[in-house]
Design a protein around this motif. Structure first.
Motif, PDB file in Angstrom:
ATOM      1  N   VAL A 182       0.831  -1.205   0.000  1.00 16.71           N
ATOM      2  CA  VAL A 182       0.000   0.000   0.000  1.00 16.71           C
ATOM      3  C   VAL A 182       0.869   1.259   0.000  1.00 16.71           C
ATOM      4  N   ASP A 183       1.850   1.305   0.903  1.00 17.77           N
ATOM      5  CA  ASP A 183       2.748   2.469   0.952  1.00 17.77           C
ATOM      6  C   ASP A 183       3.463   2.659  -0.381  1.00 17.77           C
ATOM      7  N   ARG A 184       3.923   1.573  -0.987  1.00 17.05           N
ATOM      8  CA  ARG A 184       4.696   1.685  -2.216  1.00 17.05           C
ATOM      9  C   ARG A 184       3.812   2.079  -3.398  1.00 17.05           C
ATOM     10  N   ILE A 185       2.583   1.568  -3.436  1.00 13.40           N
ATOM     11  CA  ILE A 185       1.662   1.950  -4.511  1.00 13.40           C
ATOM     12  C   ILE A 185       1.382   3.448  -4.460  1.00 13.40           C
ATOM     13  N   ILE A 237       4.973  12.693   2.898  1.00 12.75           N
ATOM     14  CA  ILE A 237       4.271  11.926   3.932  1.00 12.75           C
ATOM     15  C   ILE A 237       4.302  10.437   3.611  1.00 12.75           C
ATOM     16  N   SER A 238       3.984  10.083   2.351  1.00 10.27           N
ATOM     17  CA  SER A 238       3.987   8.669   1.972  1.00 10.27           C
ATOM     18  C   SER A 238       5.396   8.092   2.010  1.00 10.27           C
ATOM     19  N   GLY A 239       6.392   8.907   1.671  1.00 13.54           N
ATOM     20  CA  GLY A 239       7.771   8.446   1.748  1.00 13.54           C
ATOM     21  C   GLY A 239       8.180   8.114   3.168  1.00 13.54           C
ATOM     22  N   HIS A 240       7.753   8.951   4.124  1.00 14.94           N
ATOM     23  CA  HIS A 240       8.044   8.690   5.536  1.00 14.94           C
ATOM     24  C   HIS A 240       7.375   7.399   5.989  1.00 14.94           C
ATOM     25  N   SER A 241       6.121   7.192   5.577  1.00 19.51           N
ATOM     26  CA  SER A 241       5.411   5.970   5.937  1.00 19.51           C
ATOM     27  C   SER A 241       6.095   4.748   5.342  1.00 19.51           C
TER      28      SER A 241
END
Length: 448
Positions: A182-185, A237-241
Protein backbone atom coordinates in the motif's frame (compact mmCIF):
# COMPACT_ATOMS: atom_id res chain seq x y z
CA UNK A 1 32.16 -10.57 -16.28
CA UNK A 2 30.05 -12.77 -13.98
CA UNK A 3 26.82 -14.08 -15.55
CA UNK A 4 24.75 -13.01 -12.55
CA UNK A 5 26.07 -9.44 -12.70
CA UNK A 6 25.44 -9.27 -16.45
CA UNK A 7 21.88 -10.56 -16.01
CA UNK A 8 21.26 -7.97 -13.30
CA UNK A 9 22.70 -5.17 -15.44
CA UNK A 10 20.55 -6.17 -18.39
CA UNK A 11 17.35 -6.32 -16.36
CA UNK A 12 18.16 -3.05 -14.57
CA UNK A 13 18.74 -1.36 -17.92
CA UNK A 14 15.49 -2.57 -19.49
CA UNK A 15 13.42 -1.79 -16.39
CA UNK A 16 14.97 1.67 -15.96
CA UNK A 17 14.33 2.55 -19.60
CA UNK A 18 10.76 1.23 -19.50
CA UNK A 19 10.08 3.14 -16.29
CA UNK A 20 10.48 6.45 -18.10
CA UNK A 21 7.09 6.02 -19.77
CA UNK A 22 4.42 4.50 -17.43
CA UNK A 23 4.81 7.29 -14.84
CA UNK A 24 4.41 9.88 -17.59
CA UNK A 25 1.28 8.08 -18.82
CA UNK A 26 -0.27 8.07 -15.34
CA UNK A 27 0.60 11.72 -14.68
CA UNK A 28 -0.54 12.99 -18.08
CA UNK A 29 -3.72 10.92 -17.67
CA UNK A 30 -4.58 12.79 -14.47
CA UNK A 31 -3.94 16.17 -16.11
CA UNK A 32 -6.13 15.19 -19.10
CA UNK A 33 -9.01 14.23 -16.81
CA UNK A 34 -8.81 17.62 -15.08
CA UNK A 35 -8.60 19.52 -18.38
CA UNK A 36 -11.52 17.72 -19.97
CA UNK A 37 -13.55 18.03 -16.78
CA UNK A 38 -13.00 21.78 -16.88
CA UNK A 39 -14.07 21.81 -20.52
CA UNK A 40 -17.33 20.03 -19.65
CA UNK A 41 -17.95 22.37 -16.72
CA UNK A 42 -17.07 25.69 -18.39
CA UNK A 43 -17.54 24.96 -22.09
CA UNK A 44 -14.35 26.93 -22.80
CA UNK A 45 -12.65 25.90 -26.02
CA UNK A 46 -9.16 26.29 -24.55
CA UNK A 47 -9.64 23.29 -22.25
CA UNK A 48 -10.75 21.10 -25.15
CA UNK A 49 -7.70 22.20 -27.15
CA UNK A 50 -5.43 21.40 -24.21
CA UNK A 51 -7.00 17.96 -23.77
CA UNK A 52 -6.54 17.15 -27.46
CA UNK A 53 -2.93 18.32 -27.34
CA UNK A 54 -1.96 16.29 -24.29
CA UNK A 55 -3.87 13.26 -25.56
CA UNK A 56 -1.49 13.15 -28.54
CA UNK A 57 1.50 13.18 -26.21
CA UNK A 58 -0.15 10.57 -23.98
CA UNK A 59 -0.65 8.28 -26.99
CA UNK A 60 3.05 8.52 -27.92
CA UNK A 61 4.11 7.79 -24.35
CA UNK A 62 1.67 4.88 -24.02
CA UNK A 63 2.88 3.28 -27.25
CA UNK A 64 6.58 3.45 -26.35
CA UNK A 65 5.78 2.18 -22.84
CA UNK A 66 4.03 -0.91 -24.20
CA UNK A 67 6.87 -1.64 -26.64
CA UNK A 68 9.57 -1.39 -23.97
CA UNK A 69 7.63 -3.36 -21.35
CA UNK A 70 7.21 -6.52 -23.41
CA UNK A 71 10.95 -7.28 -23.33
CA UNK A 72 10.95 -7.79 -19.56
CA UNK A 73 8.44 -10.64 -19.80
CA UNK A 74 10.88 -12.60 -21.95
CA UNK A 75 13.83 -11.81 -19.67
CA UNK A 76 12.08 -13.58 -16.79
CA UNK A 77 12.21 -16.81 -18.77
CA UNK A 78 15.58 -16.43 -20.49
CA UNK A 79 17.77 -14.99 -17.72
CA UNK A 80 15.83 -15.72 -14.52
CA UNK A 81 14.31 -19.18 -14.97
CA UNK A 82 14.77 -20.33 -11.35
CA UNK A 83 13.27 -17.09 -10.07
CA UNK A 84 10.37 -17.38 -12.55
CA UNK A 85 9.60 -20.88 -11.31
CA UNK A 86 9.80 -19.75 -7.70
CA UNK A 87 7.46 -16.75 -8.04
CA UNK A 88 5.37 -17.94 -10.99
CA UNK A 89 2.22 -18.55 -8.97
CA UNK A 90 2.51 -15.13 -7.29
CA UNK A 91 3.47 -13.14 -10.36
CA UNK A 92 1.09 -15.07 -12.60
CA UNK A 93 -1.96 -13.97 -10.63
CA UNK A 94 -0.78 -10.36 -10.30
CA UNK A 95 0.27 -9.94 -13.94
CA UNK A 96 -2.88 -11.67 -15.18
CA UNK A 97 -4.93 -9.19 -13.18
CA UNK A 98 -2.86 -6.36 -14.66
CA UNK A 99 -3.56 -7.56 -18.19
CA UNK A 100 -7.27 -8.21 -17.67
CA UNK A 101 -8.34 -5.36 -15.41
CA UNK A 102 -5.81 -2.64 -16.21
CA UNK A 103 -4.27 -2.85 -19.65
CA UNK A 104 -7.56 -3.96 -21.22
CA UNK A 105 -9.43 -1.09 -19.58
CA UNK A 106 -6.80 1.47 -20.53
CA UNK A 107 -6.37 0.40 -24.15
CA UNK A 108 -10.12 0.07 -24.80
CA UNK A 109 -10.96 3.53 -23.51
CA UNK A 110 -7.89 4.98 -25.20
CA UNK A 111 -9.39 3.99 -28.55
CA UNK A 112 -12.57 5.89 -27.69
CA UNK A 113 -10.52 8.81 -26.41
CA UNK A 114 -8.45 9.13 -29.58
CA UNK A 115 -11.06 8.37 -32.23
CA UNK A 116 -14.26 9.36 -30.47
CA UNK A 117 -14.08 13.16 -30.42
CA UNK A 118 -16.80 13.54 -33.07
CA UNK A 119 -18.43 10.13 -32.55
CA UNK A 120 -19.47 10.11 -28.89
CA UNK A 121 -20.97 12.72 -26.60
CA UNK A 122 -18.68 14.93 -24.49
CA UNK A 123 -19.77 13.09 -21.33
CA UNK A 124 -18.92 9.69 -22.81
CA UNK A 125 -15.59 11.06 -23.96
CA UNK A 126 -14.89 12.38 -20.46
CA UNK A 127 -15.78 8.97 -18.98
CA UNK A 128 -13.32 7.45 -21.44
CA UNK A 129 -10.61 9.81 -20.18
CA UNK A 130 -11.35 8.65 -16.64
CA UNK A 131 -11.22 5.02 -17.87
CA UNK A 132 -7.79 5.54 -19.41
CA UNK A 133 -6.51 7.18 -16.25
CA UNK A 134 -7.90 4.46 -13.98
CA UNK A 135 -6.51 1.77 -16.27
CA UNK A 136 -3.02 3.23 -15.94
CA UNK A 137 -3.48 3.46 -12.15
CA UNK A 138 -4.65 -0.17 -11.91
CA UNK A 139 -1.71 -1.28 -14.03
CA UNK A 140 0.66 0.30 -11.54
CA UNK A 141 -1.16 -1.43 -8.68
CA UNK A 142 -0.54 -4.95 -9.94
CA UNK A 143 3.04 -4.35 -10.99
CA UNK A 144 3.87 -2.81 -7.61
CA UNK A 145 2.01 -5.60 -5.77
CA UNK A 146 4.17 -8.20 -7.54
CA UNK A 147 7.36 -6.28 -6.76
CA UNK A 148 6.32 -5.56 -3.18
CA UNK A 149 5.75 -9.25 -2.58
CA UNK A 150 9.46 -9.74 -3.35
CA UNK A 151 10.24 -7.14 -0.67
CA UNK A 152 7.80 -8.36 1.99
CA UNK A 153 6.34 -11.80 1.10
CA UNK A 154 2.93 -12.67 2.54
CA UNK A 155 -0.05 -14.96 1.84
CA UNK A 156 1.95 -17.96 0.54
CA UNK A 157 3.66 -21.23 1.37
CA UNK A 158 6.66 -22.96 -0.20
CA UNK A 159 6.17 -26.20 -2.15
CA UNK A 160 9.12 -28.41 -3.17
CA UNK A 161 12.80 -28.12 -2.41
CA UNK A 162 15.98 -26.79 -4.02
CA UNK A 163 15.64 -25.71 -7.66
CA UNK A 164 12.10 -27.12 -7.69
CA UNK A 165 10.89 -24.96 -4.81
CA UNK A 166 8.17 -22.46 -5.59
CA UNK A 167 5.83 -20.16 -3.71
CA UNK A 168 2.10 -20.84 -3.93
CA UNK A 169 -0.62 -18.36 -3.02
CA UNK A 170 -2.56 -19.40 0.07
CA UNK A 171 -4.32 -16.09 0.68
CA UNK A 172 -4.72 -13.89 -2.40
CA UNK A 173 -5.64 -10.73 -0.51
CA UNK A 174 -2.81 -11.20 1.98
CA UNK A 175 -0.49 -11.42 -1.02
CA UNK A 176 -1.99 -8.26 -2.52
CA UNK A 177 -1.94 -6.32 0.75
CA UNK A 178 1.49 -7.50 1.82
CA UNK A 179 3.22 -5.28 4.41
CA UNK A 180 4.81 -2.89 1.88
CA UNK A 181 2.36 -2.81 -1.04
CA UNK A 182 0.00 0.00 0.00
CA UNK A 183 2.75 2.47 0.95
CA UNK A 184 4.70 1.68 -2.22
CA UNK A 185 1.66 1.95 -4.51
CA UNK A 186 0.79 5.38 -3.12
CA UNK A 187 4.41 6.51 -3.42
CA UNK A 188 4.66 5.26 -7.01
CA UNK A 189 1.39 6.98 -7.97
CA UNK A 190 2.63 10.25 -6.52
CA UNK A 191 5.93 9.97 -8.38
CA UNK A 192 3.96 9.39 -11.57
CA UNK A 193 1.70 12.40 -10.95
CA UNK A 194 4.80 14.56 -10.52
CA UNK A 195 6.40 13.20 -13.70
CA UNK A 196 3.31 14.09 -15.74
CA UNK A 197 2.70 17.42 -14.02
CA UNK A 198 6.28 18.58 -14.52
CA UNK A 199 6.19 17.64 -18.20
CA UNK A 200 3.12 19.88 -18.56
CA UNK A 201 4.81 22.62 -16.53
CA UNK A 202 7.96 22.35 -18.65
CA UNK A 203 6.18 22.54 -22.02
CA UNK A 204 3.95 25.45 -21.11
CA UNK A 205 6.78 27.31 -19.35
CA UNK A 206 8.65 26.99 -22.65
CA UNK A 207 5.69 28.46 -24.54
CA UNK A 208 5.41 31.33 -22.08
CA UNK A 209 9.11 32.12 -22.37
CA UNK A 210 8.78 32.10 -26.16
CA UNK A 211 5.70 34.34 -26.02
CA UNK A 212 3.52 31.70 -27.69
CA UNK A 213 0.03 30.46 -26.72
CA UNK A 214 0.08 32.76 -23.70
CA UNK A 215 -3.43 32.47 -22.32
CA UNK A 216 -3.86 28.78 -22.93
CA UNK A 217 -0.43 28.03 -21.44
CA UNK A 218 -1.25 30.00 -18.30
CA UNK A 219 -4.31 27.80 -17.78
CA UNK A 220 -2.37 24.58 -18.32
CA UNK A 221 0.49 25.77 -16.10
CA UNK A 222 -1.87 26.56 -13.22
CA UNK A 223 -3.55 23.13 -13.47
CA UNK A 224 -0.20 21.31 -13.43
CA UNK A 225 1.20 23.54 -10.67
CA UNK A 226 -1.77 22.80 -8.42
CA UNK A 227 -1.27 19.05 -8.92
CA UNK A 228 2.50 19.30 -8.41
CA UNK A 229 2.19 21.41 -5.26
CA UNK A 230 -0.25 19.04 -3.56
CA UNK A 231 1.49 15.84 -4.63
CA UNK A 232 5.06 16.98 -3.87
CA UNK A 233 4.03 17.60 -0.25
CA UNK A 234 1.92 14.45 0.19
CA UNK A 235 4.74 12.39 -1.30
CA UNK A 236 6.90 13.44 1.64
CA UNK A 237 4.27 11.93 3.93
CA UNK A 238 3.99 8.67 1.97
CA UNK A 239 7.77 8.45 1.75
CA UNK A 240 8.04 8.69 5.54
CA UNK A 241 5.41 5.97 5.94
CA UNK A 242 7.25 3.77 3.44
CA UNK A 243 10.55 4.30 5.31
CA UNK A 244 8.84 3.24 8.56
CA UNK A 245 7.82 0.04 6.78
CA UNK A 246 11.40 -0.54 5.64
CA UNK A 247 12.60 -0.05 9.23
CA UNK A 248 10.20 -2.75 10.42
CA UNK A 249 10.43 -5.26 7.58
CA UNK A 250 13.84 -4.70 5.95
CA UNK A 251 16.18 -3.27 8.61
CA UNK A 252 19.33 -4.07 6.59
CA UNK A 253 18.03 -1.91 3.74
CA UNK A 254 17.31 1.00 6.10
CA UNK A 255 20.79 0.71 7.56
CA UNK A 256 22.29 0.84 4.05
CA UNK A 257 20.15 3.86 3.15
CA UNK A 258 21.73 5.83 6.00
CA UNK A 259 25.13 4.11 6.21
CA UNK A 260 24.44 2.90 9.76
CA UNK A 261 26.82 0.10 10.84
CA UNK A 262 26.55 -0.23 14.63
CA UNK A 263 24.57 -3.32 15.65
CA UNK A 264 22.22 -1.42 17.91
CA UNK A 265 22.81 2.28 18.50
CA UNK A 266 21.17 5.65 17.84
CA UNK A 267 21.46 6.51 14.15
CA UNK A 268 22.17 9.87 12.54
CA UNK A 269 20.17 11.29 9.67
CA UNK A 270 22.51 12.35 6.87
CA UNK A 271 21.73 15.31 4.65
CA UNK A 272 24.56 14.22 2.36
CA UNK A 273 27.71 12.16 2.68
CA UNK A 274 29.99 9.43 1.41
CA UNK A 275 30.12 5.89 2.78
CA UNK A 276 33.44 4.05 3.15
CA UNK A 277 32.43 0.42 3.53
CA UNK A 278 35.94 -0.69 4.46
CA UNK A 279 36.26 1.63 7.46
CA UNK A 280 32.50 1.61 8.09
CA UNK A 281 32.49 5.40 8.27
CA UNK A 282 30.28 8.04 6.68
CA UNK A 283 31.76 11.44 5.90
CA UNK A 284 29.15 14.13 5.57
CA UNK A 285 26.65 16.44 7.24
CA UNK A 286 24.15 14.79 9.55
CA UNK A 287 21.57 15.42 12.25
CA UNK A 288 22.71 13.43 15.33
CA UNK A 289 20.08 10.87 16.24
CA UNK A 290 17.85 12.11 13.42
CA UNK A 291 17.05 8.67 12.00
CA UNK A 292 16.24 7.38 15.49
CA UNK A 293 13.83 10.27 15.94
CA UNK A 294 12.09 9.70 12.60
CA UNK A 295 11.61 5.99 13.29
CA UNK A 296 10.94 6.01 17.05
CA UNK A 297 10.36 9.73 17.86
CA UNK A 298 13.33 9.45 20.22
CA UNK A 299 16.82 10.75 19.40
CA UNK A 300 18.42 8.09 21.61
CA UNK A 301 16.46 5.05 20.39
CA UNK A 302 18.67 2.30 18.93
CA UNK A 303 18.47 1.40 15.22
CA UNK A 304 19.58 -1.99 13.93
CA UNK A 305 22.79 -1.51 11.93
CA UNK A 306 24.54 -3.48 9.20
CA UNK A 307 26.87 -5.22 11.63
CA UNK A 308 23.85 -7.00 13.10
CA UNK A 309 23.68 -9.05 9.88
CA UNK A 310 26.17 -11.53 8.39
CA UNK A 311 28.17 -9.99 5.54
CA UNK A 312 26.48 -12.29 3.04
CA UNK A 313 23.05 -10.92 4.06
CA UNK A 314 23.90 -7.22 3.61
CA UNK A 315 23.41 -5.15 0.45
CA UNK A 316 26.57 -5.30 -1.64
CA UNK A 317 26.78 -1.64 -2.66
CA UNK A 318 26.19 0.35 0.51
CA UNK A 319 27.42 3.69 -0.83
CA UNK A 320 25.33 3.37 -4.00
CA UNK A 321 22.17 2.70 -1.97
CA UNK A 322 23.05 5.66 0.30
CA UNK A 323 23.64 8.03 -2.64
CA UNK A 324 20.55 7.01 -4.61
CA UNK A 325 18.36 7.38 -1.54
CA UNK A 326 19.69 10.84 -0.71
CA UNK A 327 19.39 12.03 -4.31
CA UNK A 328 15.71 11.07 -4.18
CA UNK A 329 15.22 12.92 -0.90
CA UNK A 330 17.03 16.04 -2.16
CA UNK A 331 14.96 16.19 -5.35
CA UNK A 332 11.75 15.67 -3.39
CA UNK A 333 12.53 18.54 -1.03
CA UNK A 334 13.57 20.77 -3.93
CA UNK A 335 10.28 20.10 -5.75
CA UNK A 336 8.33 20.97 -2.60
CA UNK A 337 10.20 24.27 -2.25
CA UNK A 338 9.85 25.07 -5.96
CA UNK A 339 6.13 24.38 -6.22
CA UNK A 340 5.24 26.09 -2.94
CA UNK A 341 7.20 29.20 -3.92
CA UNK A 342 5.53 29.24 -7.37
CA UNK A 343 2.11 28.80 -5.75
CA UNK A 344 2.85 31.72 -3.43
CA UNK A 345 3.67 33.91 -6.45
CA UNK A 346 0.47 32.71 -8.13
CA UNK A 347 -1.50 33.76 -5.04
CA UNK A 348 0.16 37.19 -5.25
CA UNK A 349 -0.67 37.41 -8.96
CA UNK A 350 2.94 37.75 -10.16
CA UNK A 351 3.80 34.16 -11.09
CA UNK A 352 4.21 34.72 -14.81
CA UNK A 353 6.32 37.83 -14.36
CA UNK A 354 9.23 35.71 -13.05
CA UNK A 355 11.04 34.61 -16.21
CA UNK A 356 13.88 33.02 -14.24
CA UNK A 357 11.37 30.80 -12.44
CA UNK A 358 9.77 29.74 -15.73
CA UNK A 359 13.25 28.78 -16.97
CA UNK A 360 13.68 26.56 -13.93
CA UNK A 361 10.33 24.90 -14.64
CA UNK A 362 11.25 24.44 -18.29
CA UNK A 363 14.31 22.38 -17.31
CA UNK A 364 12.86 20.74 -14.18
CA UNK A 365 11.05 18.08 -16.21
CA UNK A 366 14.01 15.76 -15.70
CA UNK A 367 13.93 15.92 -11.88
CA UNK A 368 10.88 13.69 -11.19
CA UNK A 369 12.27 11.19 -13.69
CA UNK A 370 15.59 11.07 -11.86
CA UNK A 371 13.80 10.76 -8.50
CA UNK A 372 11.65 7.89 -9.78
CA UNK A 373 14.68 6.06 -11.13
CA UNK A 374 16.91 6.43 -8.06
CA UNK A 375 13.97 5.53 -5.83
CA UNK A 376 13.65 2.20 -7.61
CA UNK A 377 17.42 1.69 -7.51
CA UNK A 378 17.32 2.24 -3.76
CA UNK A 379 14.51 -0.27 -3.29
CA UNK A 380 16.03 -2.95 -5.51
CA UNK A 381 19.71 -2.60 -4.56
CA UNK A 382 18.77 -2.29 -0.89
CA UNK A 383 16.93 -5.62 -1.09
CA UNK A 384 20.10 -7.44 -2.15
CA UNK A 385 21.37 -10.12 -1.82
CA UNK A 386 17.77 -11.35 -1.87
CA UNK A 387 15.62 -11.54 -4.98
CA UNK A 388 12.76 -12.64 -2.70
CA UNK A 389 13.56 -11.12 0.67
CA UNK A 390 14.70 -13.73 3.19
CA UNK A 391 13.90 -16.68 0.92
CA UNK A 392 15.63 -16.73 -2.48
CA UNK A 393 19.00 -15.15 -3.16
CA UNK A 394 19.66 -13.31 -6.40
CA UNK A 395 22.62 -15.61 -7.02
CA UNK A 396 20.21 -18.56 -6.94
CA UNK A 397 17.56 -17.04 -9.18
CA UNK A 398 19.22 -16.64 -12.58
CA UNK A 399 19.16 -19.21 -15.38
CA UNK A 400 21.96 -21.77 -15.08
CA UNK A 401 22.23 -22.43 -18.83
CA UNK A 402 22.55 -18.88 -20.13
CA UNK A 403 26.09 -17.73 -20.96
CA UNK A 404 27.84 -14.39 -20.50
CA UNK A 405 28.27 -13.99 -24.27
CA UNK A 406 24.54 -14.45 -24.86
CA UNK A 407 23.66 -11.79 -22.30
CA UNK A 408 26.25 -9.36 -23.63
CA UNK A 409 24.95 -9.81 -27.19
CA UNK A 410 21.32 -9.24 -26.17
CA UNK A 411 22.30 -6.30 -23.94
CA UNK A 412 24.08 -4.58 -26.85
CA UNK A 413 21.08 -5.29 -29.08
CA UNK A 414 18.63 -3.92 -26.50
CA UNK A 415 20.79 -0.83 -26.04
CA UNK A 416 20.67 -0.09 -29.75
CA UNK A 417 16.93 -0.71 -30.04
CA UNK A 418 16.08 1.25 -26.89
CA UNK A 419 18.28 4.14 -27.99
CA UNK A 420 16.35 4.26 -31.26
CA UNK A 421 13.05 4.16 -29.37
CA UNK A 422 14.21 7.01 -27.13
CA UNK A 423 15.20 9.06 -30.16
CA UNK A 424 11.83 8.31 -31.74
CA UNK A 425 10.05 9.38 -28.55
CA UNK A 426 12.05 12.61 -28.24
CA UNK A 427 11.61 13.39 -31.95
CA UNK A 428 7.84 12.82 -31.80
CA UNK A 429 7.52 14.77 -28.54
CA UNK A 430 9.56 17.67 -29.91
CA UNK A 431 7.49 17.69 -33.11
CA UNK A 432 4.22 17.89 -31.17
CA UNK A 433 5.55 20.61 -28.88
CA UNK A 434 6.83 22.74 -31.76
CA UNK A 435 3.53 22.28 -33.63
CA UNK A 436 1.71 23.60 -30.59
CA UNK A 437 -1.71 22.90 -29.10
CA UNK A 438 -3.70 24.13 -32.07
CA UNK A 439 -4.51 22.43 -35.35
CA UNK A 440 -4.26 24.45 -38.54
CA UNK A 441 -7.99 25.09 -38.55
CA UNK A 442 -7.86 26.53 -35.02
CA UNK A 443 -5.23 29.25 -35.40
CA UNK A 444 -7.78 31.91 -34.61
CA UNK A 445 -7.40 30.85 -30.96
CA UNK A 446 -3.62 31.18 -30.97
CA UNK A 447 -2.26 34.08 -28.99
CA UNK A 448 1.34 35.09 -29.75
Amino acid sequence: MDVEILARIQFAFTVAFHYIYPPLSIGIGLIMVIMEGLYLKTGKKEYEVLTRFWLKIFAITFGIGVATGIIMEFEFGTNWAVYSRYVGDIFGSALAAEGLFAFGLESTFLGILIFGWNRVSPKVHFISAIGVFLGSMFSAIWIVVANSWQQTPAGYHIVGEGFNARAEVTDFWAMVFNPSSVDRIIHVWQGAFLAGAFLVLSVHAYYLLKGKYIEISKKAFKIALLVATIVSFTQLISGHSSADGVAENQPAKLAAMEGHYDKSAPADLYLFGWVDNESQKVTGLSIPGGLSFLVHQNFDAPITGLNAFPKEDRPGQINAVFQFYHIMIFIGLFLIALTFYASFLWWRGILFEKKWLLKIFAFSVILPQIANQVGWFTAEMGRQPWIVYGHLRTSEGFSQEVTANQIVFSLVLFTVVYALLLLLFLYSLNKKIKHGPYDEAEHQYEII
